[in-house]
Structure formats: structure tokens, C-alpha cells
Design an enzyme around this catalytic site. Structure first.
Site, PDB file in Angstrom:
ATOM      1  CD  GLU A  65      -2.836   1.002   2.515  1.00  0.00           C
ATOM      2  OE1 GLU A  65      -3.199  -0.124   2.906  1.00  0.00           O
ATOM      3  OE2 GLU A  65      -3.199   2.045   3.065  1.00  0.00           O
ATOM      4  CG  ASP A  73       1.683 -16.195  12.224  1.00  0.00           C
ATOM      5  OD1 ASP A  73       0.871 -15.526  11.546  1.00  0.00           O
ATOM      6  OD2 ASP A  73       1.390 -17.287  12.742  1.00  0.00           O
TER       7      ASP A  73
HETATM    8  C1  MEV Z   1      -5.724   2.771   5.364  1.00  0.00           C
HETATM    9  O1  MEV Z   1      -4.959   1.649   5.011  1.00  0.00           O
HETATM   10  C2  MEV Z   1      -5.648   3.036   6.853  1.00  0.00           C
HETATM   11  C3  MEV Z   1      -6.545   4.153   7.368  1.00  0.00           C
HETATM   12  O2  MEV Z   1      -7.893   3.925   6.953  1.00  0.00           O
HETATM   13  C4  MEV Z   1      -6.436   4.170   8.874  1.00  0.00           C
HETATM   14  C5  MEV Z   1      -7.415   5.088   9.562  1.00  0.00           C
HETATM   15  O3  MEV Z   1      -8.491   5.402   9.006  1.00  0.00           O
HETATM   16  O4  MEV Z   1      -7.103   5.469  10.715  1.00  0.00           O
HETATM   17  C6  MEV Z   1      -6.157   5.485   6.781  1.00  0.00           C
END
Ligand code: MEV
Length: 434
Positions: free
Chosen positions: A86, A286
Site C-alpha cells: 500500500e 506471523d
Molecule cells: C488505510 O490503510 C488506513 C486508514 O484507513 C487508517 C485510519 O483510518 O485510521 C487510513
């Protein structure tokens, strides 16, 4: 011996081409060219090793490894390898770690590495009586397990305690649960715990007259907790049109949402695990076990909450805290088999499971702040888009100062695509004014 600069702040790292970033790690003494081969598609996990790790192997699967910069945990700088698909995760962690540096970095701690193994004892007529018998034999049962793992014993680990819980009602009737607490030292510990539970079962049946059914570790590793804290002065939180106090209060309000509402808490905690899982993957740990433990811990009082806490201290600083089970190891499992995991541990200079857990907790907290800060100000998409546009610009061949200019242009044109980026670059080559 050559003195290296192992500072976690590497100026301009993200603007360097990939090869130069790799050279930087060599020049700074973090890794040798040979270690870096473990992070190279042809030099990663060998097929023969993979074939011994799981069943029906047909190959290996790659993901990017990025390095989170600026981390100082308990006064020591560390470069943190993160394996994640990501965008924004590595950048978010690095940026928040930089803000945390203004308050001295992260302080973190890890409890004793106590894992829990469970035995389910069925077919008992009198639960309290069986429980009492087990409790009176506790010392003998623990003594019998002392020599089960001589290596663990030598390292100072081994069985620590037995606890008995009654489940008076269930779909399978009433039963007892024995919890074996095992100090697993620097391992994740699943194998040691499962072996110990299986060894314990016949004696438990003899003492209780019941039937031992399941014998398996619990992923709710709430005796193996890690915690991290940071204190951030408001002035470093200010950016663009936002004052530091506005950002601080926005983060606290965002945290309050997660603490009060499980729908938000799930996403909030997912953001924390974005960081922790990425380090778990990089080090061959893990991550499903960590996920299970974290979410069960978040629901330990019967309703699901945020794993972190954000508040303002008496001087107006933003203060963050995170506590969660962190059953990660530096020996056993894939950590010592996978060359990439070995190189990742080397890069961090980590030799104990407790140091790894402390770093992971710090990364989780930084990751959480990155998300809350973005959500409480610009929203998450703007930052994502900016980063994505930079990646696209780099992929199209932009270098140095061109990267940001091209990224901004792509965003302005609502066309964040490599073909469009290449088109603009070609035009710039012919006519830099365009
Ligand atoms: C995305 O991978 C993670 C978030 O949605 C976390 C959050 O909303 O606190 C941005």
C-alpha cells in the site's frame, strides 16, 4: 574498524533513484552488497528453501521492501524495513517518526515473552473440584515440563505458571481450560507452546479424570505486551493553513471517535496494523497471529476499542500511547530461514524479540498518527494522490526537482498516469518552458 553513521535520518533518501538508495545503505554500513541481494528479485528466497517452507510450492511472490526513516526508539536510531503493497504507509511512518524526534523519539517497552497455551478439558462432573485438584498439582506439572526444551531452558525460558478457568456453559457443555504460561525468550513460540501443551495433556487427564480435547496456543497473547509512547510539541504539527494546536486537537477528536465507536475503531486499528504487519512481514513473522492478538485485545472488555490513546499533556504537547500483544520472534520459523528476513533483522540491528516488539509498537503508533493527522486535516486522499503522483513521475523517468513539479502537474491535470507523465517529460526535454 570503520565508524559508520547509523543515524535514522537520511536526508533526501526518498528522492534518490533506487540504486543510490541501496548504495546509501552500503555506504552507511547497514548492509553489505551481498545482504542486499536478499532484497533483489533474483537473490531473494531461493526456490529450494521455499519448497521446504510450505506445501505444493510452485514459486515465490515478491512485494516491495521500503525503509522507514527517522525512528529513534529508546534513544537508539533504527532503520525500519517494511514490506507492504500500500502506498503512503512507509512515507507516513517516516514522517511521523520525524515529528516524534522533536520530542526525543519513542519510548517503548516489552513485557516478559510469556505465551499462553490452552488445554480444553471435557467430560468433567465437578468443575470446581477438578480445578482444585489441578491447582494443587501445579508445581509437579510445571516441573515435568522443565526439561522439555533444553535450548529454551539454557536461554532462561521455560514454563512459568498454570492457571485454570471454568467455562460453566458452552455448546459442548461445561469444561475447564488450563492456561500454561511459557517464557519463549526470543522465539515467537508457537511450536514450543504447542509441544508443551501436548506433553501436559496426559497428566492433566490423570489428575482431573476428564478428557483433554484441544491443546494449542492462544493468539490473545495478553501476557506478552509491547507499548510505545511519544510526545510531540504542537509547533512541529503545524502545516499549511493548520496551527499545531488545531492538528493536535483534531488528532485527539479523531482518536475519541475510534475509542467510542467500533466501526471507526476497526479502521483506526487497521491503520496501526498497517505498520506492524509490514515489519512482521519484513522479518518473517506471523502477521496473522499479530492481527488476531491485536483485535482480540482491542475487545478485551467485551466491546471493541482503539488500541492507541491520544491526549494533550499539561504543557500542550500531543501525547500518544499504544499497547498491544506482540508475539514476534527473532529466532525460529521463517526469521532465520528467509534471507530477506535475516537481512531485515541485520538492518535494524535487532537481536532480541523484545527490541523487535518495541520497534513494532513505535511503528504502529507512528502509523496511527499519520492516518489521524491526515484524516483530521486534508483527508487521506490528497496525501495518497500526492505520493502516487510522485511514484508515477519517477516511473516515467523524472529525476531530482522534476519529480515534484511533474507530480503536481499530473494532479492538476487530473491525469496521474505514466503515459501522460512520459508525454510531459518528452515535451519538457524539447521545450523546458512548457
Ligand atoms: C488505510 O490503510 C488506513 C486508514 O484507513 C487508517 C485510519 O483510518 O485510521 C487510513
Amino acid at each position: 574498524m570503520k565508524e559508520y553513521n547509523r543515524n535514522s535520518r537520511i536526508q533526501g533518501f526518498y528522492n534518490l533513484p533506487l540504486e543510490k538508495r541501496r548504495q546509501e545503505l552500503i555506504d552507511r554500513g547497514f548492509l553489505t552488497p551481498r545482504d542486499l541481494e536478499s532484497f533483489t528479485p533474483t537473490g531473494g528466497l531461493p526456490l529450494e528453501t521455499a519448497d521446504h517452507m510450505i506445501e505444493n510450492v510452485i514459486g515465490t511472490f515478491s512485494l516491495p521492501v521500503g525503509i522507514a526513516l527517522n525512528f529513534r526508539v529508546n534513544g537508539t536510531d533504527v532503520l525500519v524495513p517494511m514490506v507492504v503493497e500500500e502506498p503512503s504507509v512507509v512515507a507516513g511512518a517516516s514522517f511521523m517518526a520525524k515529528l516524534a524526534l522533536a520530542g526525543g523519539g519513542f519510548t517503548a517497552s516489552a513485557s516478559e515473552p510469556l505465551m499462553i497455551g490452552q488445554l480444553q478439558i471435557l467430560d468433567l462432573k465437578d468443575l470446581p473440584a477438578a480445578r482444585e485438584r489441578l491447582e494443587s498439582h501445579k508445581e509437579d506439572l510445571l516441573r515435568d515440563l522443565e526439561d522439555l526444551d533444553p535450548v529454551l531452558k539454557e536461554l532462561g525460558g521455560g514454563p512459568r505458571d498454570l492457571e485454570v478457568r471454568e467455562i460453566p456453559q458452552s455448546a459442548a457443555g461445561p469444561f475447564l481450560v488450563v492456561h500454561l504460561l511459557l517464557d519463549v525468550r526470543d522465539a515467537m513460540g508457537a511450536n514450543a507452546v504447542n509441544t508443551a501443551c501436548e506433553r501436559l495433556a496426559p497428566a492433566v487427564e490423570k489428575i482431573t479424570g476428564g478428557r483433554v480435547h484441544l491443546r494449542i496456543l492462544s493468539n490473545l497473547a495478553d501476557r506478552r505486551l509491547a507499548a510505545a509512547r511519544c510526545t510531540i510539541p504542537p509547533e512541529v504539527l503545524a502545516f499549511e493553513g493548520y496551527s499545531g494546536e488545531e492538528v493536535r486537537d483534531g488528532v485527539i477528536e479523531a482518536w475519541a471517535f475510534a475509542d467510542a465507536d467500533p466501526y471507526r475503531a476497526a479502521t483506526h486499528n487497521k491503520g496501526i496494523m498497517n505498520g506492524i504487519d509490514a515489519v512482521a512481514l519484513a522479518t518473517g513473522n506471523d502477521w496473522r497471529a499479530l492481527e488476531a492478538g491485536a483485535h482480540a485485545y482491542a475487545a478485551r472488555d467485551g466491546s471493541y476499542h482503539s488500541l492507541s490513546r491520544w491526549s494533550a499533556d499539561s504543557e500542550g504537547n500531543l501525547q500518544g500511547e499504544l499497547e498491544l500483544p506482540l508475539a514476534a520472534g527473532v529466532v525460529g520459523g521463517a526469521t532465520r530461514v528467509h534471507p530477506g528476513a535475516k537481512a531485515a533483522l541485520k538492518l535494524m540491528g535487532v537481536e532480541s524479540a523484545s527490541r523487535l516488539a518495541e520497534i513494532m509498537a513505535a511503528v504502529g503508533l507512528a502509523q496511527n498518527l499519520a492516518a489521524l493527522r491526515a484524516l483530521a486535516t486534508d483527508g487521506i486522499q490528497r496525501g495518497h494522490m500526492r505520493l502516487h503522483a510522485r511514484q508515477v513521475a519517477i516511473a516515467a523517468g523524472a529525476e531530482g526537482g522534476q519529480i515534484d513539479t511533474l507530480a503536481e502537474r499530473l494532479i492538476r491535470d487530473h491525469a496521474v498516469r505514466v503515459d501522460r507523465a512520459q508525454e510531459i517529460l518528452t515535451r519538457w526535454k524539447k521545450d523546458p518552458e512548457k
